[in-house]
Design a protein around this motif. Sequence first.
Motif, PDB file in Angstrom:
ATOM      1  N   GLN A 196       0.853  -1.355   0.016  1.00  0.00           N
ATOM      2  CA  GLN A 196       0.113   0.118  -0.143  1.00  0.00           C
ATOM      3  C   GLN A 196       0.691   1.491   0.010  1.00  0.00           C
ATOM      4  OE1 GLN A 196      -3.565   0.353  -0.059  1.00  0.00           O
ATOM      5  NE2 GLN A 196      -2.610   2.330  -0.653  1.00  0.00           N
ATOM      6  N   ASN A 197       1.878   1.240   0.727  1.00  0.00           N
ATOM      7  CA  ASN A 197       2.800   2.460   0.881  1.00  0.00           C
ATOM      8  C   ASN A 197       3.578   2.761  -0.615  1.00  0.00           C
ATOM      9  OD1 ASN A 197       2.663   2.795   3.542  1.00  0.00           O
ATOM     10  ND2 ASN A 197       4.404   1.548   3.944  1.00  0.00           N
ATOM     11  N   THR A 198       3.710   1.600  -1.280  1.00  0.00           N
ATOM     12  CA  THR A 198       4.233   1.861  -2.699  1.00  0.00           C
ATOM     13  C   THR A 198       3.131   2.620  -3.570  1.00  0.00           C
ATOM     14  OG1 THR A 198       5.757  -0.130  -2.153  1.00  0.00           O
ATOM     15  CG2 THR A 198       5.471   0.591  -4.652  1.00  0.00           C
ATOM     16  N   ASN A 199       1.947   1.945  -3.495  1.00  0.00           N
ATOM     17  CA  ASN A 199       0.916   2.359  -4.254  1.00  0.00           C
ATOM     18  C   ASN A 199       0.509   3.633  -4.271  1.00  0.00           C
ATOM     19  OD1 ASN A 199       0.764  -0.235  -5.620  1.00  0.00           O
ATOM     20  ND2 ASN A 199      -0.851  -1.069  -4.381  1.00  0.00           N
ATOM     21  N   THR A 200       0.543   4.217  -2.944  1.00  0.00           N
ATOM     22  CA  THR A 200       0.271   5.431  -2.564  1.00  0.00           C
ATOM     23  C   THR A 200       1.470   6.325  -3.184  1.00  0.00           C
ATOM     24  OG1 THR A 200      -0.836   4.811  -0.292  1.00  0.00           O
ATOM     25  CG2 THR A 200      -0.079   7.126  -0.457  1.00  0.00           C
ATOM     26  N   LEU A 201       2.736   6.044  -3.036  1.00  0.00           N
ATOM     27  CA  LEU A 201       3.676   6.746  -3.497  1.00  0.00           C
ATOM     28  C   LEU A 201       3.497   6.906  -5.087  1.00  0.00           C
ATOM     29  CD1 LEU A 201       6.043   8.421  -2.203  1.00  0.00           C
ATOM     30  CD2 LEU A 201       7.488   6.397  -2.605  1.00  0.00           C
ATOM     31  N   ILE A 202       3.153   5.883  -5.686  1.00  0.00           N
ATOM     32  CA  ILE A 202       3.189   6.099  -6.984  1.00  0.00           C
ATOM     33  C   ILE A 202       2.022   6.906  -7.552  1.00  0.00           C
ATOM     34  CG2 ILE A 202       2.620   4.672  -9.025  1.00  0.00           C
ATOM     35  CD1 ILE A 202       4.361   2.249  -7.851  1.00  0.00           C
ATOM     36  N   ASN A 203       0.661   6.794  -6.866  1.00  0.00           N
ATOM     37  CA  ASN A 203      -0.221   7.368  -6.863  1.00  0.00           C
ATOM     38  C   ASN A 203       0.215   9.308  -7.032  1.00  0.00           C
ATOM     39  OD1 ASN A 203      -2.197   5.694  -7.549  1.00  0.00           O
ATOM     40  ND2 ASN A 203      -2.862   5.413  -5.284  1.00  0.00           N
ATOM     41  N   ALA A 204       1.066   9.447  -5.849  1.00  0.00           N
ATOM     42  CA  ALA A 204       1.386  10.945  -5.927  1.00  0.00           C
ATOM     43  C   ALA A 204       2.244  11.358  -6.929  1.00  0.00           C
ATOM     44  CB  ALA A 204       2.133  11.035  -4.441  1.00  0.00           C
ATOM     45  N   MET A 205       3.149  10.430  -7.539  1.00  0.00           N
ATOM     46  CA  MET A 205       3.909  10.543  -8.550  1.00  0.00           C
ATOM     47  C   MET A 205       3.270  10.845  -9.914  1.00  0.00           C
ATOM     48  SD  MET A 205       6.630   7.439  -7.481  1.00  0.00           S
ATOM     49  CE  MET A 205       7.657   7.704  -8.941  1.00  0.00           C
ATOM     50  N   LYS A 206       1.966  10.438  -9.953  1.00  0.00           N
ATOM     51  CA  LYS A 206       1.208  10.541 -11.174  1.00  0.00           C
ATOM     52  C   LYS A 206       0.640  12.072 -11.224  1.00  0.00           C
ATOM     53  CE  LYS A 206      -0.236   6.022 -11.705  1.00  0.00           C
ATOM     54  NZ  LYS A 206      -1.426   4.910 -11.416  1.00  0.00           N
ATOM     55  N   ASN A 207       0.940  12.770 -10.162  1.00  0.00           N
ATOM     56  CA  ASN A 207       0.423  14.066  -9.907  1.00  0.00           C
ATOM     57  C   ASN A 207       1.254  15.066 -10.852  1.00  0.00           C
ATOM     58  OD1 ASN A 207       0.104  17.237  -9.378  1.00  0.00           O
ATOM     59  ND2 ASN A 207      -0.880  16.349  -7.671  1.00  0.00           N
ATOM     60  N   LYS A 208       0.922  15.603 -12.039  1.00  0.00           N
ATOM     61  CA  LYS A 208       1.830  16.398 -13.178  1.00  0.00           C
ATOM     62  C   LYS A 208       2.630  17.582 -12.500  1.00  0.00           C
ATOM     63  CE  LYS A 208      -2.005  19.277 -14.743  1.00  0.00           C
ATOM     64  NZ  LYS A 208      -2.696  19.783 -15.900  1.00  0.00           N
ATOM     65  N   TYR A 209       2.094  17.756 -11.147  1.00  0.00           N
ATOM     66  CA  TYR A 209       2.749  19.199 -10.670  1.00  0.00           C
ATOM     67  C   TYR A 209       4.021  18.564  -9.763  1.00  0.00           C
ATOM     68  CZ  TYR A 209      -1.114  21.621 -12.772  1.00  0.00           C
ATOM     69  OH  TYR A 209      -1.967  22.404 -13.412  1.00  0.00           O
ATOM     70  N   VAL A 210       3.980  17.158  -9.456  1.00  0.00           N
ATOM     71  CA  VAL A 210       4.908  17.143  -8.530  1.00  0.00           C
ATOM     72  C   VAL A 210       6.336  16.770  -9.244  1.00  0.00           C
ATOM     73  CG1 VAL A 210       5.764  15.030  -6.895  1.00  0.00           C
ATOM     74  CG2 VAL A 210       3.426  15.831  -6.934  1.00  0.00           C
TER      75      VAL A 210
ATOM     76  N   THR B 125      11.187  -0.995  -3.418  1.00  0.00           N
ATOM     77  CA  THR B 125      12.115  -0.100  -4.272  1.00  0.00           C
ATOM     78  C   THR B 125      12.213  -0.075  -5.522  1.00  0.00           C
ATOM     79  OG1 THR B 125      14.056  -1.381  -3.598  1.00  0.00           O
ATOM     80  CG2 THR B 125      13.560   0.414  -2.062  1.00  0.00           C
ATOM     81  N   LEU B 126      12.184  -1.290  -6.219  1.00  0.00           N
ATOM     82  CA  LEU B 126      12.269  -1.422  -7.714  1.00  0.00           C
ATOM     83  C   LEU B 126      10.904  -1.108  -8.565  1.00  0.00           C
ATOM     84  CD1 LEU B 126      13.615  -2.798 -10.146  1.00  0.00           C
ATOM     85  CD2 LEU B 126      12.545  -5.026  -9.407  1.00  0.00           C
ATOM     86  N   LYS B 127       9.744  -1.201  -7.698  1.00  0.00           N
ATOM     87  CA  LYS B 127       8.377  -0.898  -8.445  1.00  0.00           C
ATOM     88  C   LYS B 127       8.590   0.733  -8.335  1.00  0.00           C
ATOM     89  CE  LYS B 127       3.526  -1.786  -8.004  1.00  0.00           C
ATOM     90  NZ  LYS B 127       2.664  -2.411  -7.318  1.00  0.00           N
ATOM     91  N   PHE B 128       9.049   1.278  -7.083  1.00  0.00           N
ATOM     92  CA  PHE B 128       8.982   2.657  -7.238  1.00  0.00           C
ATOM     93  C   PHE B 128      10.038   3.356  -8.259  1.00  0.00           C
ATOM     94  CE2 PHE B 128      11.915   5.949  -5.135  1.00  0.00           C
ATOM     95  CZ  PHE B 128      11.068   7.117  -5.323  1.00  0.00           C
ATOM     96  N   VAL B 129      11.116   2.860  -8.067  1.00  0.00           N
ATOM     97  CA  VAL B 129      12.077   3.346  -9.266  1.00  0.00           C
ATOM     98  C   VAL B 129      11.564   3.078 -10.626  1.00  0.00           C
ATOM     99  CG1 VAL B 129      14.512   2.946 -10.206  1.00  0.00           C
ATOM    100  CG2 VAL B 129      14.220   2.962  -7.867  1.00  0.00           C
ATOM    101  N   GLN B 130      11.087   2.141 -10.858  1.00  0.00           N
ATOM    102  CA  GLN B 130      10.285   1.819 -12.431  1.00  0.00           C
ATOM    103  C   GLN B 130       9.288   3.022 -12.550  1.00  0.00           C
ATOM    104  OE1 GLN B 130       9.642  -2.365 -12.068  1.00  0.00           O
ATOM    105  NE2 GLN B 130      11.081  -2.946 -13.160  1.00  0.00           N
ATOM    106  N   ALA B 131       8.604   3.307 -11.465  1.00  0.00           N
ATOM    107  CA  ALA B 131       7.454   4.167 -11.875  1.00  0.00           C
ATOM    108  C   ALA B 131       8.099   5.758 -11.999  1.00  0.00           C
ATOM    109  CB  ALA B 131       6.642   4.262 -10.325  1.00  0.00           C
ATOM    110  N   ALA B 132       9.457   5.808 -11.183  1.00  0.00           N
ATOM    111  CA  ALA B 132       9.961   7.206 -11.474  1.00  0.00           C
ATOM    112  C   ALA B 132      10.296   7.436 -12.819  1.00  0.00           C
ATOM    113  CB  ALA B 132      11.014   7.207 -10.667  1.00  0.00           C
ATOM    114  N   LYS B 133      10.608   6.482 -13.452  1.00  0.00           N
ATOM    115  CA  LYS B 133      11.365   6.351 -14.950  1.00  0.00           C
ATOM    116  C   LYS B 133       9.829   6.661 -15.655  1.00  0.00           C
ATOM    117  CE  LYS B 133      14.041   3.827 -18.254  1.00  0.00           C
ATOM    118  NZ  LYS B 133      15.167   4.916 -18.116  1.00  0.00           N
TER     119      LYS B 133
END
Length: 242
Positions: A113-127, A142-150
């Motif tokens: 859930q922490n990972t999904n929450t963080l990824i949801n925040a990353m989808k905000n175009k202003y972040v 961490t892998l899922k997070f980094v891949q989402a960052a990409k």
Amino acid sequence: MKFVLDTHTHTISSGHAYSTVMEIVKEASNKGLKMVGITDHGPTLPGGPHMYHIANTKVLPDELYGVEILKGVEANIIDKNGGLDVPEEILKNLDIVLAGFHKPCLAPDTREQNTNTLINAMKNKYVDVIVHPGNPQFEIDTLKFVQAAKETGILVEINNSSFKKSRIGSKDNCIKIAQLCKEYNIPIIIGSDSHFALDVGNFDEVKKVLEDINMPEKLIMNTSVQKLKDYLKLKGKDRFVK
């Protein structure tokens, strides 16, 4: 490797920090920095500034003492949908938007859930930046997070304060995240997370880690003001698009 900017600093307006904008910028100038971000906390964190304070950062000069000033915020993630405590009508006018977890604003959940929450925040175009993702209080994949960052083009912060007095136990997570960013060719940004002016531009712990893993300079945003400006221009920040 020379670092010329610090995008994560706090003034007395954050409530638990102890320096003014003038003191922060003067210290940045004294240390030879060319750019500094004023990124006080969002209002949900106890002691944080009123929303009007964040919106009114527009009154700050663009440059002082030879240092360019980014007017921004460290917004708090406040729900599982990745919602932030600063509305988009304010976020869209800021030069830089940091976002991250803070326990008083959102309780830690499961790793998934922490990972999904963080990824949801990353989808905000202003972040623009996810701060201190190595915080062990909020365990993530961490892998899922980094891949989402990409995928989202979000900058991953490696937070110097996390190696010292804040978020004890972050070091191993931060090293792993930095290594993954190197592997997946994802830019990182170093933040001092200064809560007192003398810590502005203090990257000593992170620098050791980046040297140990041979992080390519091209992936470190702090080595060039123009590199960060180009990124913020791509993100559509008004100040850098005009």
